[in-house]
Design an enzyme around this catalytic site. Structure first.
Site, PDB file in Angstrom:
ATOM      1  N   ARG A  67       0.723  -1.152   0.074  1.00  0.00           N
ATOM      2  CA  ARG A  67       0.198   0.082   0.159  1.00  0.00           C
ATOM      3  C   ARG A  67       1.185   1.294   0.415  1.00  0.00           C
ATOM      4  NH1 ARG A  67      -5.850  -0.454   0.885  1.00  0.00           N
ATOM      5  NH2 ARG A  67      -6.125  -3.192   1.641  1.00  0.00           N
ATOM      6  N   ASN A 109     -13.446  13.125   1.668  1.00  0.00           N
ATOM      7  CA  ASN A 109     -14.142  11.892   1.152  1.00  0.00           C
ATOM      8  C   ASN A 109     -16.081  13.020   1.056  1.00  0.00           C
ATOM      9  OD1 ASN A 109     -15.116   9.180   0.104  1.00  0.00           O
ATOM     10  ND2 ASN A 109     -15.519   8.928   2.557  1.00  0.00           N
ATOM     11  N   HIS A 111     -19.490   9.396   1.887  1.00  0.00           N
ATOM     12  CA  HIS A 111     -19.685   8.795   1.963  1.00  0.00           C
ATOM     13  C   HIS A 111     -21.669   8.308   2.008  1.00  0.00           C
ATOM     14  CE1 HIS A 111     -20.156   4.498   4.448  1.00  0.00           C
ATOM     15  NE2 HIS A 111     -20.497   5.066   5.423  1.00  0.00           N
ATOM     16  N   GLU A 176     -25.800  13.085  -2.790  1.00  0.00           N
ATOM     17  CA  GLU A 176     -24.632  13.513  -3.201  1.00  0.00           C
ATOM     18  C   GLU A 176     -23.716  14.255  -4.726  1.00  0.00           C
ATOM     19  OE1 GLU A 176     -22.091   9.382  -3.516  1.00  0.00           O
ATOM     20  OE2 GLU A 176     -24.408   8.492  -2.199  1.00  0.00           O
TER      21      GLU A 176
HETATM   22  C1  GAR Z   1     -20.598   7.015  -3.900  1.00  0.00           C
HETATM   23  O1  GAR Z   1     -22.194   6.559  -3.315  1.00  0.00           O
HETATM   24  C2  GAR Z   1     -20.519   7.018  -2.701  1.00  0.00           C
HETATM   25  O2  GAR Z   1     -20.301   7.525  -1.573  1.00  0.00           O
HETATM   26  C3  GAR Z   1     -19.475   5.500  -3.010  1.00  0.00           C
HETATM   27  O3  GAR Z   1     -19.233   5.568  -3.976  1.00  0.00           O
HETATM   28  C4  GAR Z   1     -20.655   5.006  -4.580  1.00  0.00           C
HETATM   29  C5  GAR Z   1     -19.657   6.003  -6.126  1.00  0.00           C
HETATM   30  O4  GAR Z   1     -20.232   6.446  -6.821  1.00  0.00           O
HETATM   31  N1  GAR Z   1     -18.647   5.996  -1.514  1.00  0.00           N
HETATM   32  C6  GAR Z   1     -18.487   4.783  -1.210  1.00  0.00           C
HETATM   33  O5  GAR Z   1     -18.854   4.166  -0.308  1.00  0.00           O
HETATM   34  C7  GAR Z   1     -16.843   4.889  -0.223  1.00  0.00           C
HETATM   35  N2  GAR Z   1     -16.596   4.274   1.332  1.00  0.00           N
HETATM   36  P1  GAR Z   1     -19.433   7.243  -7.829  1.00  0.00           P
HETATM   37  O6  GAR Z   1     -18.392   6.254  -8.496  1.00  0.00           O
HETATM   38  O7  GAR Z   1     -20.553   7.048  -8.828  1.00  0.00           O
HETATM   39  O8  GAR Z   1     -19.368   8.430  -8.242  1.00  0.00           O
END
Ligand code: GAR
Length: 221
Positions: A67, A109, A111, A176
Protein backbone atom coordinates in the site's frame (compact mmCIF):
# COMPACT_ATOMS: atom_id res chain seq x y z
CA UNK A 1 -12.65 27.67 -14.56
CA UNK A 2 -10.00 28.59 -12.02
CA UNK A 3 -9.43 28.45 -8.30
CA UNK A 4 -8.55 25.75 -5.81
CA UNK A 5 -6.81 22.90 -7.63
CA UNK A 6 -8.60 19.60 -7.07
CA UNK A 7 -7.26 16.08 -7.50
CA UNK A 8 -10.09 13.56 -7.79
CA UNK A 9 -9.50 9.88 -6.97
CA UNK A 10 -11.96 7.36 -8.40
CA UNK A 11 -12.32 3.60 -8.78
CA UNK A 12 -15.40 3.19 -10.94
CA UNK A 13 -18.53 4.84 -12.31
CA UNK A 14 -17.52 8.39 -11.44
CA UNK A 15 -20.94 10.01 -11.12
CA UNK A 16 -19.68 12.18 -8.24
CA UNK A 17 -16.71 13.11 -10.40
CA UNK A 18 -19.18 14.15 -13.09
CA UNK A 19 -21.07 16.34 -10.61
CA UNK A 20 -17.79 18.03 -9.66
CA UNK A 21 -16.82 18.49 -13.32
CA UNK A 22 -20.17 20.16 -14.02
CA UNK A 23 -19.78 22.46 -11.03
CA UNK A 24 -16.22 23.40 -11.95
CA UNK A 25 -17.48 24.32 -15.43
CA UNK A 26 -20.13 26.65 -14.01
CA UNK A 27 -19.21 30.33 -14.02
CA UNK A 28 -17.86 31.59 -10.72
CA UNK A 29 -17.26 28.18 -9.15
CA UNK A 30 -14.14 28.59 -7.00
CA UNK A 31 -12.32 25.34 -7.89
CA UNK A 32 -10.87 23.56 -10.90
CA UNK A 33 -9.93 19.93 -11.49
CA UNK A 34 -6.19 19.59 -12.03
CA UNK A 35 -6.04 15.79 -12.24
CA UNK A 36 -8.23 12.68 -12.07
CA UNK A 37 -6.55 9.47 -10.90
CA UNK A 38 -8.12 6.01 -11.11
CA UNK A 39 -6.67 2.86 -9.57
CA UNK A 40 -8.35 0.76 -12.30
CA UNK A 41 -7.85 1.32 -16.02
CA UNK A 42 -11.49 0.32 -16.62
CA UNK A 43 -12.92 3.00 -14.31
CA UNK A 44 -15.80 4.44 -16.34
CA UNK A 45 -15.32 7.89 -14.81
CA UNK A 46 -12.05 8.31 -16.73
CA UNK A 47 -14.06 8.79 -19.92
CA UNK A 48 -15.98 11.79 -18.54
CA UNK A 49 -12.79 13.39 -17.38
CA UNK A 50 -11.04 12.86 -20.72
CA UNK A 51 -14.09 14.18 -22.60
CA UNK A 52 -13.97 17.29 -20.41
CA UNK A 53 -10.30 17.81 -21.30
CA UNK A 54 -9.08 17.06 -17.78
CA UNK A 55 -5.72 15.28 -17.34
CA UNK A 56 -6.17 11.68 -16.19
CA UNK A 57 -3.82 9.03 -14.87
CA UNK A 58 -4.26 5.37 -14.10
CA UNK A 59 -2.19 4.23 -11.14
CA UNK A 60 -2.94 0.54 -10.87
CA UNK A 61 -2.64 -0.59 -7.26
CA UNK A 62 -1.91 -4.18 -8.35
CA UNK A 63 1.38 -2.98 -9.84
CA UNK A 64 2.75 -2.16 -6.38
CA UNK A 65 4.07 -4.61 -3.81
CA UNK A 66 2.39 -2.80 -0.91
CA UNK A 67 0.00 0.00 0.00
CA UNK A 68 2.81 2.41 0.85
CA UNK A 69 4.30 2.09 -2.65
CA UNK A 70 0.91 2.76 -4.26
CA UNK A 71 0.21 5.72 -1.98
CA UNK A 72 3.66 7.18 -2.73
CA UNK A 73 2.86 7.07 -6.44
CA UNK A 74 -0.48 8.82 -5.77
CA UNK A 75 1.29 11.44 -3.68
CA UNK A 76 3.88 12.12 -6.38
CA UNK A 77 1.26 12.52 -9.12
CA UNK A 78 -0.89 14.83 -7.00
CA UNK A 79 2.05 17.03 -6.05
CA UNK A 80 3.30 17.17 -9.63
CA UNK A 81 -0.15 18.45 -10.67
CA UNK A 82 0.02 21.03 -7.84
CA UNK A 83 -3.17 19.69 -6.31
CA UNK A 84 -4.40 21.60 -3.26
CA UNK A 85 -7.41 19.48 -2.25
CA UNK A 86 -7.76 15.74 -2.83
CA UNK A 87 -11.36 14.53 -3.24
CA UNK A 88 -12.11 10.83 -2.90
CA UNK A 89 -15.10 10.08 -5.12
CA UNK A 90 -15.95 6.41 -4.95
CA UNK A 91 -12.28 5.55 -4.41
CA UNK A 92 -12.41 2.05 -3.00
CA UNK A 93 -8.85 1.70 -1.63
CA UNK A 94 -7.85 2.23 1.97
CA UNK A 95 -5.15 4.87 2.23
CA UNK A 96 -2.15 4.47 4.52
CA UNK A 97 -1.91 6.63 7.66
CA UNK A 98 1.23 8.18 6.11
CA UNK A 99 -0.70 9.42 3.06
CA UNK A 100 -3.63 10.61 5.17
CA UNK A 101 -1.26 12.54 7.45
CA UNK A 102 0.64 14.05 4.52
CA UNK A 103 -2.64 15.42 3.13
CA UNK A 104 -4.21 16.24 6.49
CA UNK A 105 -6.98 18.86 6.13
CA UNK A 106 -6.50 18.75 2.35
CA UNK A 107 -8.24 15.39 1.79
CA UNK A 108 -12.02 14.88 1.73
CA UNK A 109 -14.31 11.94 1.07
CA UNK A 110 -17.98 11.37 0.33
CA UNK A 111 -19.67 8.49 2.12
CA UNK A 112 -23.23 7.31 1.42
CA UNK A 113 -24.62 7.52 4.97
CA UNK A 114 -25.11 10.05 7.72
CA UNK A 115 -21.84 9.45 9.55
CA UNK A 116 -21.04 8.32 12.18
CA UNK A 117 -23.77 5.78 11.32
CA UNK A 118 -23.04 2.98 8.87
CA UNK A 119 -19.33 3.28 8.25
CA UNK A 120 -17.60 0.87 5.91
CA UNK A 121 -19.08 -1.12 3.04
CA UNK A 122 -22.78 -1.69 2.25
CA UNK A 123 -24.01 1.41 4.06
CA UNK A 124 -27.48 1.18 2.44
CA UNK A 125 -27.82 -2.47 3.50
CA UNK A 126 -26.84 -1.40 7.01
CA UNK A 127 -29.39 1.46 6.97
CA UNK A 128 -32.20 -0.84 5.79
CA UNK A 129 -31.30 -3.46 8.40
CA UNK A 130 -31.32 -0.82 11.14
CA UNK A 131 -34.74 0.43 10.00
CA UNK A 132 -33.76 4.10 9.98
CA UNK A 133 -36.30 6.48 8.41
CA UNK A 134 -33.72 8.97 7.26
CA UNK A 135 -30.29 8.30 5.84
CA UNK A 136 -28.13 10.40 3.53
CA UNK A 137 -24.57 11.25 2.69
CA UNK A 138 -21.61 12.93 4.34
CA UNK A 139 -18.64 14.88 3.05
CA UNK A 140 -15.87 14.76 5.61
CA UNK A 141 -12.17 15.36 6.05
CA UNK A 142 -10.32 12.06 6.01
CA UNK A 143 -8.58 10.68 9.09
CA UNK A 144 -6.63 7.45 9.47
CA UNK A 145 -9.62 5.49 10.76
CA UNK A 146 -11.97 4.63 7.88
CA UNK A 147 -15.02 6.90 7.45
CA UNK A 148 -14.15 9.16 10.35
CA UNK A 149 -13.06 12.78 10.36
CA UNK A 150 -14.54 16.26 10.72
CA UNK A 151 -17.87 16.60 8.88
CA UNK A 152 -18.15 19.38 6.30
CA UNK A 153 -21.65 18.76 4.90
CA UNK A 154 -24.45 16.23 5.07
CA UNK A 155 -27.69 15.74 3.18
CA UNK A 156 -30.69 13.84 4.52
CA UNK A 157 -32.63 11.40 2.35
CA UNK A 158 -35.80 9.56 3.37
CA UNK A 159 -35.98 5.79 3.41
CA UNK A 160 -39.29 4.87 1.75
CA UNK A 161 -41.50 1.82 2.18
CA UNK A 162 -40.47 -0.83 -0.31
CA UNK A 163 -36.92 0.49 -0.69
CA UNK A 164 -34.19 -1.98 -1.50
CA UNK A 165 -30.46 -1.29 -1.58
CA UNK A 166 -30.58 -0.17 -5.21
CA UNK A 167 -33.50 2.25 -4.91
CA UNK A 168 -32.06 3.75 -1.73
CA UNK A 169 -28.57 4.04 -3.24
CA UNK A 170 -30.01 5.89 -6.24
CA UNK A 171 -31.90 8.38 -4.06
CA UNK A 172 -28.84 8.99 -1.89
CA UNK A 173 -26.67 9.40 -4.99
CA UNK A 174 -28.86 12.31 -6.11
CA UNK A 175 -28.12 13.99 -2.78
CA UNK A 176 -24.39 13.21 -3.10
CA UNK A 177 -24.26 15.04 -6.42
CA UNK A 178 -25.57 18.20 -4.74
CA UNK A 179 -23.70 17.83 -1.46
CA UNK A 180 -20.16 17.21 -2.74
CA UNK A 181 -19.91 20.27 -5.01
CA UNK A 182 -21.42 22.41 -2.25
CA UNK A 183 -18.91 21.17 0.33
CA UNK A 184 -16.00 21.76 -2.07
CA UNK A 185 -17.35 25.24 -2.81
CA UNK A 186 -17.34 26.12 0.90
CA UNK A 187 -13.78 24.83 1.30
CA UNK A 188 -12.57 26.63 -1.84
CA UNK A 189 -14.14 29.86 -0.64
CA UNK A 190 -12.13 29.55 2.56
CA UNK A 191 -15.32 29.44 4.66
CA UNK A 192 -14.53 26.13 6.37
CA UNK A 193 -12.62 26.34 9.64
CA UNK A 194 -11.34 23.32 11.52
CA UNK A 195 -11.13 23.63 15.27
CA UNK A 196 -10.40 20.71 17.56
CA UNK A 197 -11.56 18.27 14.91
CA UNK A 198 -14.86 20.00 14.26
CA UNK A 199 -15.83 22.02 11.21
CA UNK A 200 -17.20 25.52 11.56
CA UNK A 201 -18.61 27.27 8.53
CA UNK A 202 -18.63 31.03 8.40
CA UNK A 203 -21.94 32.67 7.60
CA UNK A 204 -24.28 29.70 7.44
CA UNK A 205 -26.49 30.14 4.40
CA UNK A 206 -29.84 29.47 6.04
CA UNK A 207 -31.26 28.24 9.32
CA UNK A 208 -31.40 24.45 9.49
CA UNK A 209 -34.65 22.95 8.23
CA UNK A 210 -36.44 20.46 10.44
CA UNK A 211 -36.86 17.08 8.78
CA UNK A 212 -39.27 14.46 10.02
CA UNK A 213 -39.90 11.20 8.19
CA UNK A 214 -42.70 10.18 7.83
CA UNK A 215 -43.99 13.75 7.74
CA UNK A 216 -46.67 14.69 10.27
CA UNK A 217 -50.16 14.97 8.74
CA UNK A 218 -51.61 18.48 8.78
CA UNK A 219 -53.92 17.47 11.67
CA UNK A 220 -50.87 16.68 13.82
CA UNK A 221 -49.34 20.10 13.40
C1 GAR B 1 -20.89 6.75 -4.07
O1 GAR B 1 -22.15 6.39 -3.59
C2 GAR B 1 -19.95 7.07 -2.93
O2 GAR B 1 -20.57 7.73 -1.87
C3 GAR B 1 -19.51 5.69 -2.53
O3 GAR B 1 -19.32 5.00 -3.74
C4 GAR B 1 -20.19 5.54 -4.72
C5 GAR B 1 -19.37 5.93 -5.92
O4 GAR B 1 -20.20 6.32 -6.98
N1 GAR B 1 -18.31 5.74 -1.76
C6 GAR B 1 -18.04 4.89 -0.78
O5 GAR B 1 -18.79 3.99 -0.46
C7 GAR B 1 -16.71 5.11 -0.09
N2 GAR B 1 -16.71 4.48 1.20
P1 GAR B 1 -19.61 7.15 -8.19
O6 GAR B 1 -18.37 6.42 -8.69
O7 GAR B 1 -20.70 7.12 -9.22
O8 GAR B 1 -19.29 8.54 -7.71
Amino acid sequence: MAGLRLGILISGRGSNLRALIDSCNAPGYPAEIALVIANRSGAEGLKYAAAAGIPTQVIDHTAFPDRAGFDNALDRALRQARVQLVCLAGFMRLLTPGFVEAWRDALVNIHPSLLPSFRGLHSHRQALAAGVRITGCTVHYVRAETDTGPIVAQAAVPVLAGDDEDSLALRVLGAEHRCYPEAVRLIAQGRVRLERERVFIDEPASPAAILINPPPTPADL
